[in-house]
Design an enzyme around this catalytic site. Structure first.
Site, mmCIF file in Angstrom:
data_model
loop_
_atom_site.group_PDB
_atom_site.id
_atom_site.type_symbol
_atom_site.label_atom_id
_atom_site.label_comp_id
_atom_site.label_asym_id
_atom_site.label_seq_id
_atom_site.Cartn_x
_atom_site.Cartn_y
_atom_site.Cartn_z
ATOM 1 N N CYS A 1 16.844 -6.520 9.600
ATOM 2 C CA CYS A 1 15.667 -7.032 8.898
ATOM 3 C C CYS A 1 15.477 -8.535 9.060
ATOM 4 C CB CYS A 1 15.746 -6.701 7.408
ATOM 5 S SG CYS A 1 15.705 -4.932 7.071
ATOM 6 N N SER B 1 10.275 -1.772 -0.501
ATOM 7 C CA SER B 1 9.326 -2.412 0.409
ATOM 8 C C SER B 1 8.544 -1.352 1.169
ATOM 9 C CB SER B 1 10.070 -3.324 1.383
ATOM 10 O OG SER B 1 11.072 -2.611 2.082
ATOM 11 N N HIS C 1 7.072 -4.752 4.564
ATOM 12 C CA HIS C 1 8.259 -5.255 5.264
ATOM 13 C C HIS C 1 8.240 -4.721 6.691
ATOM 14 C CE1 HIS C 1 12.205 -6.310 6.425
ATOM 15 N NE2 HIS C 1 12.907 -5.419 5.754
ATOM 16 N N CYS D 1 18.155 -9.952 2.998
ATOM 17 C CA CYS D 1 19.268 -9.052 3.269
ATOM 18 C C CYS D 1 19.021 -8.353 4.606
ATOM 19 C CB CYS D 1 19.437 -8.034 2.151
ATOM 20 S SG CYS D 1 17.959 -7.055 1.790
ATOM 21 N N GLY E 1 20.775 -5.330 7.555
ATOM 22 C CA GLY E 1 21.704 -4.238 7.796
ATOM 23 C C GLY E 1 23.057 -4.738 8.264
#
Length: 384
Positions: A91, A239, A340, A370, A372
């Site tokens: 992300c 999201s 997102h 944040c 993965g």
């Protein structure tokens, strides 16, 4: 070569198109190419003078495969001589793209670099890579790794599981999360109504505004089904999947002079940090604290924050642990309302943060998200 500062000269994005919405028909290279072409046309630097294009993208399969940074540049009709590279830090991919672009400039090896990202989640849903792996016989990306199994066993590596654990640990009830999500939509709708996004959005495919903010209510959210048995999470506190692209122009002081450019912000700090991959989404907490410590800054020095709302519990835990005021965090709404688009989100957040600092006359803005694997990037920019 002496170290130099890296400056942001421009930052723009497409509107965020909802899944199966107005941008869903666009190929990833065309969507990415759209923002690249707009960026080049707006800033007057000869296109052949660009040193590199660094783009974030997640699950680079199908229309997002084949180095989408390079494909997007070429699809925009821009010079063959300019290279491109695609970054996947989950992300945080396009936030990392911004870091790589800035680091290239700060090292003195490059002077004009585009950082950005693109994601077409209508054509490549979040689960596509997993499905592709299953088709090749890999039901679990960690199966077969003796080292991984020895260290983490069979613990679930799932963002949904992590978000639920965070909700439990930081005492974020379903009602708390739904109230947070409703506020995200309220802020986004207000920002749209007041035209706060107009300077950062370049209309694309007939779309001039974000399609994702919703007029909803706590009553409607309460009717949504949980994402799993025993979970407090629903789609309303997560999201949104969507389609978008964003790009920033990062240059050196030498380039500022050569092309008579006006800097809008200076990169003040760049860092990335790892945390427990089982918890996965908690890394922004420690990463933000460490970034301030390394800069010799305090929270009172930061005027605005963008922390990605992967789930309401992630942002709520960050707010509780840092003590930073919610009133200055995601002031125009977050990913729950705005969406997102995975590989584009980092660049979208940076674009919005820069424009909001300019609107409010703020000086320092911090961005974190944040990622993965239990990762988090932190970027601090200083408005000039």
């Amino acid at each position: 070569m002496k170290r130099t500062d890296a400056y942001i000269v421009d930052a723009l994005r497409t509107p965020v198109g909802k899944r199966r919405g107005s941008l869903s028909h666009m190929h990833g290279a065309d969507l990415g190419g759209f923002v690249l072409k707009a960026l080049v046309e707006r800033n007057g630097i000869p296109a052949e003078d660009y040193d590199d294009v660094v783009f974030g993208c997640v699950d680079t399969i199908g229309p997002l495969a084949g180095n989408i940074a390079r494909s997007s540049w070429l699809a925009a009709g821009l010079p063959l001589s300019v290279p491109g590279v695609t970054v996947d830090r989950q992300c945080g991919s396009s936030q990392q793209a911004l870091h790589f672009a800035a680091q290239a400039v700060m090292s003195g090896t490059q002077h004009v670099v585009v950082a950005g990202g693109v994601q077409t989640m209508s054509s490549i849903p979040i689960s596509s890579a997993m499905v592709a792996g299953q088709a090749l016989g890999f039901a679990d990306p960690f199966s077969g790794s003796t080292g991984w199994q020895a260290r983490f066993g069979n613990q679930p590596m799932s963002q949904f599981h992590a978000a639920q654990m965070i909700a439990e640990r930081w005492h974020c009830s379903r009602a708390d999360m739904e109230a947070y999500a409703l506020e995200s939509h309220r802020r986004a709708l207000l920002a749209v109504a007041e035209g706060r996004f107009e300077r950062e959005i370049v209309p694309c495919a007939g779309l001039s505004h974000d399609e994702t903010p919703r007029t909803t209510s706590l009553q409607k959210m309460a009717e949504l089904e949980p994402l799993g048995e025993g979970s407090w999470l629903t789609a309303g506190v997560a999201s949104q999947t969507c389609d978008a692209a964003a790009a920033l122009l990062v240059v050196s002081e030498e380039a500022l002079k050569r092309y008579s450019l006006a800097p809008r912000a200076r990169i003040h700090h760049l860092s990335v940090m790892g945390d427990d991959p089982v918890w996965m989404l908690t890394a922004p907490i420690a990463a933000s604290k460490k970034a301030l410590q390394r800069c010799g800054m305090r929270w009172g020095d930061i005027d605005l924050v963008e922390v990605n709302e992967a789930f309401a519990s992630v942002a709520q835990a960050w707010l509780k642990e840092t003590g930073y005021p919610h009133e200055r965090t995601n002031v125009n709404g977050g990913a729950i309302a705005l969406g997102h688009p995975l590989g584009a989100t980092g660049a979208r957040l940076a674009t919005t943060l820069l424009h909001e600092l300019e609107r409010t006359n703020g000086r320092f803005g911090l961005q974190t998200m944040c990622e993965g694997g239990g990762l988090a990037n932190v970027t601090i920019i200083e408005r000039i």
